[in-house]
Design a protein around this motif. Sequence first.
Motif, PDB file in Angstrom:
ATOM      1  N   ALA A  54       0.821  -1.205   0.000  1.00 22.22           N
ATOM      2  CA  ALA A  54       0.000   0.000   0.000  1.00 22.22           C
ATOM      3  C   ALA A  54       0.856   1.256   0.000  1.00 22.22           C
ATOM      4  O   ALA A  54       0.527   2.249  -0.671  1.00 22.22           O
ATOM      5  N   VAL A 237      -3.578  -1.783   4.982  1.00 27.78           N
ATOM      6  CA  VAL A 237      -3.477  -1.040   3.728  1.00 27.78           C
ATOM      7  C   VAL A 237      -3.619   0.457   3.979  1.00 27.78           C
ATOM      8  O   VAL A 237      -2.848   1.267   3.454  1.00 27.78           O
ATOM      9  N   PRO A 285      -4.550  -2.179  -2.892  1.00 27.17           N
ATOM     10  CA  PRO A 285      -3.451  -1.301  -3.293  1.00 27.17           C
ATOM     11  C   PRO A 285      -3.493  -0.862  -4.752  1.00 27.17           C
ATOM     12  O   PRO A 285      -3.291   0.327  -5.056  1.00 27.17           O
TER      13      PRO A 285
END
Length: 301
Positions: A54, A237, A285
């Motif tokens: 991420a 994330v 992501p």
Amino acid sequence: MAEADAGVVHLDEAYCARLLPARDPAGHKGTFGTVLCVAGSLDYVGAALLTAMAAARGGAGLVVLCVPKWLQEVVAGRVPEVVTLGLPASDDASDLDYSATVALLATRRMDAMVFGPGLADTEGYRSLLLNLLSEDGAPVVIDGSGMSLLARSPTWWSEVSRTCVLTPHPGEFERLTGLAVGESDEERMERCVRAASTFRQVVVLKGAHTVVAEPEGRVAISPFANPALATAGSGDVLAGLIGALLAQGVEAFNAACLGVYLHGMAGERVSERLGDSGLLASDLPYEIAVARHDLGAKRGD
């Protein structure tokens, strides 16, 4: 345009597009910042990888994933673009070698740090976190096990010398503050504002309509209430994404607001294909990068 009622910003495209950091066409990886992610344990290897991915998809120029030394071989190469760093372990490998780790991290340049996703809840990591916070340096996103480490450290906030963004889910928030988050959005907002004022740091209270508050009184609320995001790893994330934005020079409150909004946009994009269940944190992501591109188009980038 985001509305501001009684000081509350309701995040929307127009507001968040203005928060996007500029991308210098002549820039290089150093231009866009280095993020150090201190994350992961044997039980939670995925948390470390999700955080690092991420951060990379969030636009950071370089991501360094710091894991226990004996775990480095497991994660190395799983995200090819990420550098890995093995943190020294105690003699019996049950904990961090605190002194050796402090010395090692002191040699690493960073523009932001993410601390806590998937970490073991040990005394070595608690000492490391408190040491890092007591020194001047790059801003830190504290997530996951970092919350438990702080919760075991009374009045930890009185010794902090750097900017932090705390990202608790409701259970972590209650352990950290001793307060239940409440049932309504108004109650959640009031508790989050109180925590930000007490800790003198930005607090992101995750959940449906995530709340972002800062010590000076600014507070923002996310428009997203997406049950598909209620899945393991989603918060890792978000932590990596906010770390990437901090590394690119975005101020802490704005980085938290922009990170929350992009994370929510990414979740919506996945939900359009899968519905309100079945989303995996590893889906996010890539969609965050696309969401950033779309948000930039609103600004004319």
